[in-house]
Design an enzyme around this catalytic site. Structure first.
Site, PDB file in Angstrom:
ATOM      1  N   GLU A   1     -22.146 -12.118 -31.238  1.00 52.23           N
ATOM      2  CA  GLU A   1     -22.894 -13.381 -31.319  1.00 52.23           C
ATOM      3  C   GLU A   1     -22.627 -14.322 -30.149  1.00 52.23           C
ATOM      4  OE1 GLU A   1     -23.571 -13.973 -36.039  1.00 52.23           O
ATOM      5  OE2 GLU A   1     -21.526 -14.270 -35.366  1.00 52.23           O
TER       6      GLU A   1
HETATM    7  C1  ACM Z   1     -19.977 -10.676 -37.081  1.00 47.95           C
HETATM    8  O1  ACM Z   1     -20.223 -10.621 -38.295  1.00 47.95           O
HETATM    9  N1  ACM Z   1     -20.437 -11.680 -36.349  1.00 47.95           N
HETATM   10  C2  ACM Z   1     -19.198  -9.646 -36.417  1.00 47.95           C
END
Ligand code: ACM
Length: 530
Positions: free
Chosen positions: A336
């Protein structure tokens, strides 16, 4: 796939025994049901083979725990004694002398690093393994062969009978993990130890600690002291947060090792870094430290990829953390990174992975790492969904074909923070609702299209803690799903069968009650009446 990620299987004949007794599908159901009727057939995770027969053994006031003259084996014996003494009320001396009783011994055989054999008969129970880890896993099996009340901490009536027979066992995968997010909410050393004890019941052998995120930095780093002192001073919701001193982290590592778990520390980078950016203005591209963050958004923070100080910081953090960590791995996150350009992301990951190698560790990254250039030997942790785009899955599968190992943590299967149903009071549902069957009923070996089965290093069940505050929250989301993930990681595919698993799982409920573990009483599982 590199050989060291795989554990040699037991002899093929044992797998045939397992396949004959428990192959998926209705034709095997009577055999599987017969097996589940015996305590030997009820073990979770399912062993490679379990053959009931012969005279049972009864643990009595005169029983000794006999061990090899080795400190590691003696420690496993003492651990077993600590489990058995309170409920039986027996002395259960741990000794190298005598005959009969419960015998823990190292011996030759097709055991691999973690396999064992358990033989139970009139004279006693013998657990044999090639390594102490195998004895420890055998001890977990022995616990499940005894009545659930053995797990209570006060004297219970017994009798303490172990059915006669033989269990032969070894794991399918060498990596069987669970992750605890100690950043969104901080958990104390005592809470982490408690979780380690719960994981050990199901032969989990890796504890991944998510030590840093936007909301908190949880490990003391001497060369950057504000990371923990300031960056660790809050958490989601604005509570006081916390961090582990180096001594406390080492205490967790030692405790995990005593339960044969390896700690995998994660510093999530280049995104998920607000706590670090708030602690040191110099780490920000604009030179201005943002405020601490106590919400639950993701994707808004990034280390400053062009700045040299970023790599001095990363080097210091990884050096200090690697020095505290005897395990093989260091997890660098990489998920992310929505506030990092693609080019910057690749630049950053390509520059940071060699730092991990420089300090003697192997890289693990979330699967977005496959969008950069995974280092030789790196493992990518896949956290996508069934519905993740084919392009994204292809990118991961291609890396796997090129030698990157995979840890499978599909979010709509084994994210322990996903709600079971809409009525679940805790957790999130961005990956969907994950009932117990959905969590169990998939095959890690064939899960990712185009990825060779041999690339799969194992399975990990992450518990993110945006909504998880206390032990009871951890327990409720972990049980009963964690045992399913553990079984996917440990048991041969031939044993995989929801209809028999749910019966075996149901038999765990009274154990959790005896242990003080609250759990979700899923209607999919035929729990015994309380
Ligand atoms: C995640 O759940 N951002 C690895």
């Amino acid at each position: 796939m590199r050989q060291h990620h795989r554990t040699p299987r037991l002899l093929g004949t044992l797998l045939i025994v397992a396949a004959a007794g428990l192959s998926a599908g209705t034709s095997a159901a009577p055999a599987a049901a017969a097996r589940a009727a015996s305590p030997l057939g009820r073990v979770v995770p399912a062993p490679v083979s379990a053959d009931a027969g012969g005279t049972p053994y009864e643990i009595t006031r005169g029983t000794r725990i006999r061990v090899d003259d080795s400190s590691a084996v003696r420690q496993v014996g003492e651990y077993l004694a600590d489990v058995l003494r309170p409920s039986t009320g027996y002395g259960l001396p741990v000794t190298t002398n005598g005959t009969g009783g419960i015998r823990l011994r190292l011996g030759g055989g097709p055991f691999g690093d973690e396999g064992y054999r358990l033989d139970s008969g009139a004279q006693g129970v013998t657990i044999t393994a090639g390594k102490p880890a195998g004895l420890f896993h055998g001890v977990q099996t022995l616990r499940q062969l005894l009545p659930a009340a053995v797990e209570k901490r006060t004297v219970q009536p017994g009798p303490w009978v172990v059915a006669g027979g033989t269990v032969k066992d070894a794991p399918r995968y060498a990596y069987r993990g669970a992750m605890l997010d100690v950043s969104r909410h901080f958990f104390t050393v005592a809470q982490v130890k408690r979780y380690i004890d719960e994981l050990a019941l199901y032969k989990i052998n890796a504890l991944h600690l998510h030590l840093s995120d936007d909301q908190g930095w949880r490990i003391a780093i001497d060369s950057w002291p504000r990371l923990a002192a300031y960056g660790g001073s809050t958490e989601v919701g604005g509570g006081k947060g916390g961090f582990y001193t180096k001594a406390q982290y080492e205490e967790i590592v030692r405790y995990a090792a005593s339960r044969y778990l390896e700690v995998v520390p994660e510093i999530d980078m280049p995104g998920h870094t607000n706590a670090a950016l708030a602690s040191y203005a110099a780490l920000n591209c604009n030179g201005v430290a943002p405020p601490l963050y106590t919400g639950t958004n993701v994707g808004f923070s990034s280390l400053c990829v062009p700045k040299p100080v970023t790599y001095a910081f990363v080097d210091d953090v990884i050096r200090e953390l690697a020095a505290l960590t005897p395990g093989r791995y260091l997890h660098i996150g990489g998920d992310e990174a929505h506030s990092t350009s693609h080019d910057d992301y690749v630049t950053f990951m390509d520059r940071v992975q060699p730092i991990v190698a420089k300090y003697g560790k192997t890289v693990i990254g979330w699967h977005q790492l496959t969008g950069a250039h995974p280092a030789k030997g790196a493992l990518a942790q896949y956290w996508g969904l069934d519905s993740t785009s084919a392009a994204e899955k292809d990118q991961v599968a291609r890396a796997a074909r090129n030698g990157t190992g995979l840890i499978l943590s599909p979010a709509d299967r084994v994210y322990l923070d996903m709600k079971y149903t809409d009525a679940t009071p805790l957790g999130q549902k961005w990956a969907g609702l994950v009932e117990v069957r959905r969590s169990y009923d998939w095959n890690p070996g064939t899960y990712l299209p185009g990825a060779p089965a041999s690339a799969v290093a194992g399975v990990e069940a992450p518990l993110w803690s945006e909504t998880i505050v206390k032990d009871a929250d951890i327990d409720y989301m972990t049980f009963p799903r964690l045992p399913g993930a553990a079984e996917l990681g440990w048991s041969p595919t031939a044993t995989h069968d929801w209809n028999t698993y749910r019966v075996r799982l149901a038999a765990q409920g009274p154990r959790w009650e005896a242990l003080g573990i609250g759990y979700y009483r899923s209607p999919q599982v035929p729990w015994p009446a309380r």
